[in-house]
Design an enzyme around this catalytic site. Structure first.
Site, PDB file in Angstrom:
ATOM      1  N   LEU A  75       0.800  -1.223   0.000  1.00  0.00           N
ATOM      2  CA  LEU A  75       0.000   0.000   0.000  1.00  0.00           C
ATOM      3  C   LEU A  75       0.840   1.283   0.000  1.00  0.00           C
ATOM      4  O   LEU A  75       0.306   2.378   0.156  1.00  0.00           O
ATOM      5  CB  LEU A  75      -0.975  -0.012   1.182  1.00  0.00           C
ATOM      6  N   CYS A  76       2.147   1.146  -0.204  1.00  0.00           N
ATOM      7  CA  CYS A  76       3.010   2.325  -0.336  1.00  0.00           C
ATOM      8  C   CYS A  76       2.886   2.906  -1.738  1.00  0.00           C
ATOM      9  O   CYS A  76       2.727   2.174  -2.712  1.00  0.00           O
ATOM     10  CB  CYS A  76       4.472   1.946  -0.077  1.00  0.00           C
ATOM     11  N   HIS A  77       2.984   4.222  -1.823  1.00  0.00           N
ATOM     12  CA  HIS A  77       2.932   4.908  -3.119  1.00  0.00           C
ATOM     13  C   HIS A  77       4.288   4.828  -3.821  1.00  0.00           C
ATOM     14  O   HIS A  77       5.321   4.912  -3.156  1.00  0.00           O
ATOM     15  CB  HIS A  77       2.584   6.391  -2.919  1.00  0.00           C
ATOM     16  N   MET A 113       8.475   5.009   5.394  1.00  0.00           N
ATOM     17  CA  MET A 113       8.606   3.598   5.022  1.00  0.00           C
ATOM     18  C   MET A 113       9.844   3.369   4.160  1.00  0.00           C
ATOM     19  O   MET A 113      10.505   2.331   4.276  1.00  0.00           O
ATOM     20  CB  MET A 113       7.351   3.102   4.305  1.00  0.00           C
ATOM     21  N   GLU A 114      10.179   4.336   3.333  1.00  0.00           N
ATOM     22  CA  GLU A 114      11.376   4.216   2.502  1.00  0.00           C
ATOM     23  C   GLU A 114      12.637   4.224   3.359  1.00  0.00           C
ATOM     24  O   GLU A 114      13.562   3.437   3.135  1.00  0.00           O
ATOM     25  CB  GLU A 114      11.401   5.336   1.455  1.00  0.00           C
ATOM     26  N   ASP A 128      23.202 -11.431   5.354  1.00  0.00           N
ATOM     27  CA  ASP A 128      23.368 -12.381   4.252  1.00  0.00           C
ATOM     28  C   ASP A 128      24.833 -12.581   3.888  1.00  0.00           C
ATOM     29  O   ASP A 128      25.274 -13.710   3.668  1.00  0.00           O
ATOM     30  CB  ASP A 128      22.594 -11.897   3.027  1.00  0.00           C
TER      31      ASP A 128
END
EC number: 4.6.1.17
Length: 160
Positions: A75-77, A113-114, A128
């Site tokens: 739901l992020c733009h 969010m980014e 990793d």
């Protein structure tokens, strides 16, 4: 009463409509900390990892992750980011690497969010690349440190 912005009145998930919002400069800073064995940090700092330079690759992964956040979180733009910065600070005393990210744009929605995605993927990349020599690596303290711009204005985590 507070409400979740990504849930409509029927209880269905939706992407928030930002078309009526004003374009403003928005900025967010986030962090993560990767803890490891002392010998693992020494390998990283000596660039002796067979997969390559851990810090360089982790930084690039974090930048890429911020750009692809909308692809990862449904739901992020999709955003036209103007700045992405990933800082990696090794702490030899504590055998940690502190990750700090900053994301900026001029737009209608925030970039928290980014910034958080960049910090998370940077940490995951370190994991990793080092898991073959250290199964005890721990990723923690992923959090938003500061956000600027938009309707809610300036917010900063205290005691940072």
């Amino acid at each position: 009463m507070d409400k979740l912005t990504h849930i409509n009145q029927q209880g269905d998930a939706h992407m928030v409509d930002v078309s009526d919002k004003k374009i403003t400069t928005r900025e967010a800073t986030a962090m993560a900390i990767v803890s490891m064995k002392q010998s693992t940090l020494e390998l990283i700092l000596s660039s002796s990892n067979t997969k390559g330079d851990v810090l360089v690759i982790a930084r690039i992964a974090g930048i890429y992750a911020a750009k692809k956040c909308w692809d990862l979180i449904p739901l992020c733009h999709p955003l036209m980011l103007s700045k992405i910065m990933v800082e990696l600070t090794p702490n030899e005393k504590n055998a940690t690497i502190e990750i700090k990210t900053l994301v900026k744009l001029d737009g209608k929605t925030g970039v928290e969010m980014e910034a958080l995605t960049a910090a998370s993927v940077t940490a995951l990349t370190i994991y990793d690349m080092c898991k073959s020599v250290d199964r005890f690596i721990k990723i923690g303290e992923i959090q938003l440190l500061e956000k600027k711009g938009g309707k809610s204005g300036h917010w900063k985590l205290e005691n940072v």
